[in-house]
Design a protein around this motif. Structure first.
Motif, mmCIF file in Angstrom:
data_model
loop_
_atom_site.group_PDB
_atom_site.id
_atom_site.type_symbol
_atom_site.label_atom_id
_atom_site.label_comp_id
_atom_site.label_asym_id
_atom_site.label_seq_id
_atom_site.Cartn_x
_atom_site.Cartn_y
_atom_site.Cartn_z
ATOM 1 N N UNK A 82 0.830 -1.202 0.000
ATOM 2 C CA UNK A 82 0.000 0.000 0.000
ATOM 3 C C UNK A 82 0.864 1.250 0.000
ATOM 4 N N UNK A 83 0.338 2.310 -0.580
ATOM 5 C CA UNK A 83 1.020 3.599 -0.474
ATOM 6 C C UNK A 83 0.759 4.150 0.928
ATOM 7 N N UNK A 84 1.497 5.175 1.291
ATOM 8 C CA UNK A 84 1.299 5.800 2.604
ATOM 9 C C UNK A 84 -0.128 6.345 2.723
ATOM 10 N N UNK A 85 -0.634 6.922 1.661
ATOM 11 C CA UNK A 85 -1.998 7.481 1.683
ATOM 12 C C UNK A 85 -3.040 6.373 1.838
ATOM 13 N N UNK A 86 -2.844 5.259 1.148
ATOM 14 C CA UNK A 86 -3.778 4.139 1.271
ATOM 15 C C UNK A 86 -3.747 3.562 2.683
ATOM 16 N N UNK A 87 -2.565 3.433 3.239
ATOM 17 C CA UNK A 87 -2.419 2.898 4.596
ATOM 18 C C UNK A 87 -3.121 3.809 5.601
ATOM 19 N N UNK A 88 -2.919 5.109 5.455
ATOM 20 C CA UNK A 88 -3.553 6.077 6.349
ATOM 21 C C UNK A 88 -5.071 5.984 6.246
ATOM 22 N N UNK A 89 -5.573 5.847 5.035
ATOM 23 C CA UNK A 89 -7.018 5.719 4.827
ATOM 24 C C UNK A 89 -7.562 4.485 5.555
ATOM 25 N N UNK A 90 -6.869 3.367 5.447
ATOM 26 C CA UNK A 90 -7.314 2.147 6.127
ATOM 27 C C UNK A 90 -7.181 2.286 7.645
ATOM 28 N N UNK A 91 -6.123 2.935 8.108
ATOM 29 C CA UNK A 91 -5.968 3.163 9.544
ATOM 30 C C UNK A 91 -7.085 4.040 10.099
ATOM 31 N N UNK A 92 -7.638 4.879 9.246
ATOM 32 C CA UNK A 92 -8.774 5.730 9.644
ATOM 33 C C UNK A 92 -10.113 5.029 9.461
ATOM 34 N N UNK A 93 -10.054 3.746 9.135
ATOM 35 C CA UNK A 93 -11.248 2.909 8.948
ATOM 36 C C UNK A 93 -12.124 3.402 7.796
ATOM 37 N N UNK A 94 -11.489 3.895 6.752
ATOM 38 C CA UNK A 94 -12.182 4.334 5.540
ATOM 39 C C UNK A 94 -11.957 3.262 4.482
ATOM 40 N N UNK A 95 -12.998 2.477 4.235
ATOM 41 C CA UNK A 95 -12.883 1.315 3.360
ATOM 42 C C UNK A 95 -13.640 1.550 2.064
ATOM 43 N N UNK A 96 -12.988 2.228 1.122
ATOM 44 C CA UNK A 96 -13.612 2.481 -0.170
ATOM 45 C C UNK A 96 -13.642 1.189 -0.974
ATOM 46 N N UNK A 97 -14.523 1.139 -1.940
ATOM 47 C CA UNK A 97 -14.632 -0.025 -2.812
ATOM 48 C C UNK A 97 -13.555 0.099 -3.890
ATOM 49 N N UNK A 98 -12.369 -0.384 -3.576
ATOM 50 C CA UNK A 98 -11.234 -0.310 -4.490
ATOM 51 C C UNK A 98 -10.452 -1.619 -4.396
ATOM 52 N N UNK A 99 -9.771 -2.015 -5.479
ATOM 53 C CA UNK A 99 -9.037 -3.290 -5.462
ATOM 54 C C UNK A 99 -8.037 -3.415 -4.312
ATOM 55 N N UNK A 100 -7.302 -2.352 -3.997
ATOM 56 C CA UNK A 100 -6.313 -2.469 -2.918
ATOM 57 C C UNK A 100 -6.979 -2.705 -1.565
ATOM 58 N N UNK A 101 -8.158 -2.137 -1.358
ATOM 59 C CA UNK A 101 -8.891 -2.340 -0.099
ATOM 60 C C UNK A 101 -9.407 -3.772 -0.034
ATOM 61 N N UNK A 102 -9.958 -4.250 -1.137
ATOM 62 C CA UNK A 102 -10.479 -5.618 -1.179
ATOM 63 C C UNK A 102 -9.376 -6.638 -0.879
ATOM 64 N N UNK A 103 -8.235 -6.474 -1.528
ATOM 65 C CA UNK A 103 -7.132 -7.416 -1.323
ATOM 66 C C UNK A 103 -6.557 -7.311 0.086
ATOM 67 N N UNK A 104 -6.453 -6.098 0.590
ATOM 68 C CA UNK A 104 -5.942 -5.914 1.953
ATOM 69 C C UNK A 104 -6.848 -6.619 2.967
ATOM 70 N N UNK A 105 -8.156 -6.380 2.870
ATOM 71 C CA UNK A 105 -9.086 -6.982 3.837
ATOM 72 C C UNK A 105 -9.076 -8.504 3.755
ATOM 73 N N UNK A 106 -9.054 -9.046 2.547
ATOM 74 C CA UNK A 106 -9.013 -10.499 2.392
ATOM 75 C C UNK A 106 -7.726 -11.053 2.998
ATOM 76 N N UNK A 107 -6.619 -10.412 2.722
ATOM 77 C CA UNK A 107 -5.332 -10.832 3.282
ATOM 78 C C UNK A 107 -5.366 -10.757 4.814
ATOM 79 N N UNK A 108 -5.824 -9.643 5.343
ATOM 80 C CA UNK A 108 -5.857 -9.407 6.788
ATOM 81 C C UNK A 108 -6.661 -10.484 7.511
#
Length: 160
Positions: free
Chosen positions: A48-74
């Motif tokens: 993830x980029x720093x901006x994407x990581x920050x977005x996820x740390x803020x519990x902002x889960x947009x419908x985007x491929x990186x979010x989908x893959x991150x959540x599945x992995x997690x």
């Protein structure tokens, strides 16, 4: 005599050094569950980029491929998601403190209901990543989701 003097000087120097050393600040003690969450978060967030990581740390889960893959992995890394059956409701409750921390009568039906509502069994492998995302977003809309957000915020900020 000279040796005694050197020993005293060395001892005085050591005492001065100890007096000048600031007291150690105790680090918060993290539970094994919190450490597992942080490890999974770090391992799954490597690309993830720093901006994407920050977005996820803020519990902002947009419908985007990186979010989908991150959540599945997690959730898969924590062994709380199985591609065949979805979220493992009972294991999630146990992993997150059980009855002491969650209203089990509320949590189990919410998680299992979201699994059932969003299921896409029998489809290609990408569908499992999508199913995990949809089920997670569904759970977030329940009281379990509110608890999860508070808990993860505490874990990220070193309070759990």
């Amino acid at each position: 005599m000279a040796m005694m003097r050197r020993s005293r000087i060395w001892l005085l120097g050591l005492l001065l050094l100890l007096e000048m050393t600031p007291p150690a600040i105790p680090l918060p003690i993290r539970s094994s569950q919190s450490l597992a969450l942080l490890r999974a978060r770090d391992q799954c967030g490597r690309e993830l980029t720093a901006a994407q990581r920050l977005q996820l740390d803020r519990m902002q889960y947009e419908d985007a491929p990186h979010v989908r893959h991150y959540l599945h992995c997690f959730w898969s890394r924590l062994q709380l998601w199985l591609d065949e059956s979805g979220f493992q409701a009972q294991r999630i409750v146990q992993s997150f403190g059980g009855e002491r921390r969650l209203n089990v009568e509320q949590a189990l039906p919410a998680i299992n209901g979201c699994n059932a509502k969003t299921s896409s069994r029998g489809l290609r492998s990408q569908a499992e990543v999508d199913w995990c995302f949809r089920a997670f977003i569904c759970v977030l809309s329940t009281p379990v989701g509110e608890w999860y957000k508070r808990h993860m915020s505490d874990v990220i900020n070193g309070n759990a």
